[in-house]
Design a protein around this motif. Structure first.
Motif, short mmCIF file in Angstrom:
data_model
loop_
_atom_site.label_atom_id
_atom_site.label_comp_id
_atom_site.label_asym_id
_atom_site.label_seq_id
_atom_site.Cartn_x
_atom_site.Cartn_y
_atom_site.Cartn_z
N MET A 180 21.31 -5.82 -2.55
CA MET A 180 20.95 -4.72 -1.66
C MET A 180 20.68 -3.44 -2.44
O MET A 180 20.40 -2.40 -1.87
CB MET A 180 22.05 -4.49 -0.64
CG MET A 180 22.06 -5.55 0.43
SD MET A 180 23.48 -5.37 1.45
CE MET A 180 22.84 -5.93 3.01
N GLY A 227 29.40 1.93 0.08
CA GLY A 227 29.78 1.59 1.45
C GLY A 227 31.26 1.25 1.58
O GLY A 227 31.88 1.53 2.62
N THR A 228 31.82 0.66 0.54
CA THR A 228 33.23 0.28 0.61
C THR A 228 34.10 1.52 0.77
O THR A 228 34.94 1.60 1.68
CB THR A 228 33.63 -0.48 -0.68
OG1 THR A 228 32.81 -1.64 -0.78
CG2 THR A 228 35.09 -0.87 -0.66
N THR A 257 25.34 -7.37 6.46
CA THR A 257 25.17 -7.71 5.05
C THR A 257 24.49 -9.06 4.88
O THR A 257 23.65 -9.24 4.01
CB THR A 257 26.55 -7.75 4.37
OG1 THR A 257 27.25 -6.55 4.71
CG2 THR A 257 26.44 -7.88 2.87
N ASP A 267 28.83 0.88 10.67
CA ASP A 267 28.52 0.65 9.26
C ASP A 267 27.02 0.44 9.12
O ASP A 267 26.49 -0.64 9.38
CB ASP A 267 29.31 -0.57 8.75
CG ASP A 267 29.09 -0.81 7.27
OD1 ASP A 267 28.27 -0.08 6.67
OD2 ASP A 267 29.72 -1.73 6.71
N HIS A 272 22.47 4.43 -2.30
CA HIS A 272 22.17 3.48 -3.39
C HIS A 272 21.70 2.10 -2.91
O HIS A 272 21.57 1.18 -3.70
CB HIS A 272 23.31 3.38 -4.41
CG HIS A 272 24.56 2.66 -3.97
ND1 HIS A 272 25.75 2.77 -4.65
CD2 HIS A 272 24.83 1.81 -2.94
CE1 HIS A 272 26.68 2.03 -4.07
NE2 HIS A 272 26.15 1.43 -3.03
N LYS A 273 21.40 2.02 -1.62
CA LYS A 273 20.73 0.80 -1.13
C LYS A 273 19.27 1.20 -0.89
O LYS A 273 18.54 1.44 -1.84
CB LYS A 273 21.46 0.25 0.09
CG LYS A 273 22.89 -0.22 -0.26
CD LYS A 273 23.57 -0.96 0.85
CE LYS A 273 24.87 -1.61 0.40
NZ LYS A 273 25.97 -0.66 0.07
C1 PLP Z 1 26.93 -3.38 5.77
C2 PLP Z 1 27.60 -3.08 4.45
N1 PLP Z 1 28.67 -2.29 4.42
C3 PLP Z 1 29.30 -1.99 3.28
C4 PLP Z 1 28.89 -2.50 2.09
C5 PLP Z 1 29.63 -2.18 0.82
O1 PLP Z 1 28.87 -1.32 0.03
P1 PLP Z 1 29.20 -1.09 -1.50
O2 PLP Z 1 29.00 -2.39 -2.20
O3 PLP Z 1 28.23 -0.03 -1.87
O4 PLP Z 1 30.61 -0.63 -1.59
C6 PLP Z 1 27.76 -3.34 2.06
C7 PLP Z 1 27.29 -3.90 0.78
O5 PLP Z 1 26.39 -4.67 0.71
C8 PLP Z 1 27.11 -3.64 3.27
O6 PLP Z 1 26.06 -4.46 3.32
#
Ligand code: PLP
Length: 387
Positions: free
Chosen positions: A34, A91-92, A171, A196, A232-233
């Motif tokens: 992603m 995202g985390t 995801t 999210d 960053h996506k």
């Molecule tokens: C819907 C969603 N939320 C959160 C995340 C987590 O993001 P990150 O890997 O930048 O922490 C992702 C990562 O692919 C995601 O697809």
């Protein structure tokens, strides 16, 4: 560590060796990520602000102002006039921040074990949330379209419901939950709703620019309390750049911790020392591209996704799992196990990923993927499935 330092030349020889072992987005072979190659303008801005530390933001007033500006732009993109939030690592971290806030709010009025209603399509960052914050998961079933079954939601809400999580761009499949109706339920039950949109946040607003009816997924839905949106996506920023946006100042302030030895008296981030370079890169990008520029990028990845979907849909031995809503596609084959197919594709150099539910080959068509890459992928896939 060596006793004595080594020459720069020697070091860069080694660095080049390490670098050559990495895959690069320009190869067009990374079909399961992603993230994408950062835009040159973002790289330039990032380098310019390398020494900044937003953890001590009084020293870096300009960068700090830029962060406010970026949060305002992202908030406005998501239909929120007065947004509060931060540029974070991804995202985390954004999801952990939102869930921490929801838990603090819950604890102000409840003593029971907090329950989080979430779909199994939620990103695994929520597994981290559940264990770090000792929250009980309550899984809302998915409907046949792999989206939250909204009709089941009401019954799952109890007096211990701390929050609901919905996804705008899952995801695994890139699907968008019915945020409008989920928001109505959250609002009428006064439950915190986090959306999210780590992936979809930088796509759906631009899809909406020429779409009627619009996809309702953001703060326009009054039950939405916070959102994740990651530069960053699809924002094309270098890693790390995530975004968390809260509807109310008091939500963000739940995270405030006093910072006695620093230039500002409190922080509302999880991490302390943090780069301002990600903020600068994001600021540069959103000003450089504007809505029109991002729309062109989003349109082009969606066109390529449609092109790929059309080919795969008619291909022998291939079954596409769902019609794409964003830039993700997944498929299975009737003559090869998913994991075997993934390995066979790897022998041809293709890095595809595999989704868990449903178990399928998962493709993410980020801007580094061009039509010629897809054409070659299809040739290789046909070879594998017919050999
Ligand atoms: C819907 C969603 N939320 C959160 C995340 C987590 O993001 P990150 O890997 O930048 O922490 C992702 C990562 O692919 C995601 O697809």
């Amino acid at each position: 560590m060596h006793d004595k330092g080594r020459s720069k030349e020697d070091i860069f020889n080694d660095l080049n060796k390490f670098h050559s072992m990495d895959m690069c987005y320009d190869s067009g072979k990374i079909l399961g990520s992603m993230c994408t190659k950062p835009d040159p303008i973002a790289v330039e801005a990032y380098e310019m602000f390398l020494e900044t530390n937003l953890g001590d933001s009084g020293l870096f007033k300009g960068t700090s102002m830029m962060e406010v500006d970026v949060i305002n732009s992202l908030g406005n993109l998501l239909h929120l006039d007065n947004p509060y939030g931060h540029i974070v690592t991804g995202g985390t971290e954004a999801n952990i921040m939102a869930m921490t806030v929801a838990k603090y709010l819950f604890e102000e009025e409840h003593t029971g074990v907090p329950e989080l209603i979430l779909p199994k399509s939620a990103h695994f960052s929520f597994k981290k949330v559940l264990s770090m914050l000792s929250i009980k998961p309550v899984f809302v079933p998915l409907n046949e379209e792999y989206k939250i079954d909204v009709s089941k939601l009401d019954d799952l809400i109890t007096e211990n419901t701390m929050a609901i999580v919905a996804i705008a761009g899952t995801t695994e499949l890139g699907l968008i939950d019915d945020i409008k109706n989920i928001s109505k339920i959250a609002y009428s039950n006064q439950v915190y709703l986090h959306v999210d949109a780590a992936l979809g946040g930088f796509m759906i607003p631009f899809i909406n620019m020429d779409r009627e009816p619009k996809i309702n997924f953001d703060f326009k839905c009054k039950g939405v309390s916070s959102m994740t949106i990651d530069p960053h996506k699809m924002g094309l920023a270098p890693v790390p750049a995530g975004g968390i946006i809260f509807r109310k100042k008091e939500y963000l302030e739940k995270l405030a911790v006093k910072t006695p030895y620093l230039t500002r008296d409190h922080q509302t981030t999880l991490v302390g020392t943090r780069t301002g370079a990600s903020t600068a890169a994001t600021w540069a990008l959103i000003n450089y591209y504007g809505k029109e520029g991002y729309k062109k990028i989003v349109d082009s990845v969606l066109d390529l996704t449609k092109y790929t979907y059309t080919i795969l849909k008619d291909m022998k031995h291939v079954h596409v799992v769902h019609k794409p809503e964003l830039n993700l596609l997944s498929f299975i084959s009737d003559n090869m196990e998913v994991d075997v197919l993934q390995e066979r594709l790897l022998e041809y150099g293709w890095r595809v990923s595999v989704s868990e539910y449903p178990h399928a080959i998962r493709l993410v068509l980020m801007p580094h993927i061009k039509k010629e890459h897809i054409n070659q992928f299809i040739i290789d896939l046909k070879n594998i499935l017919n050999e």
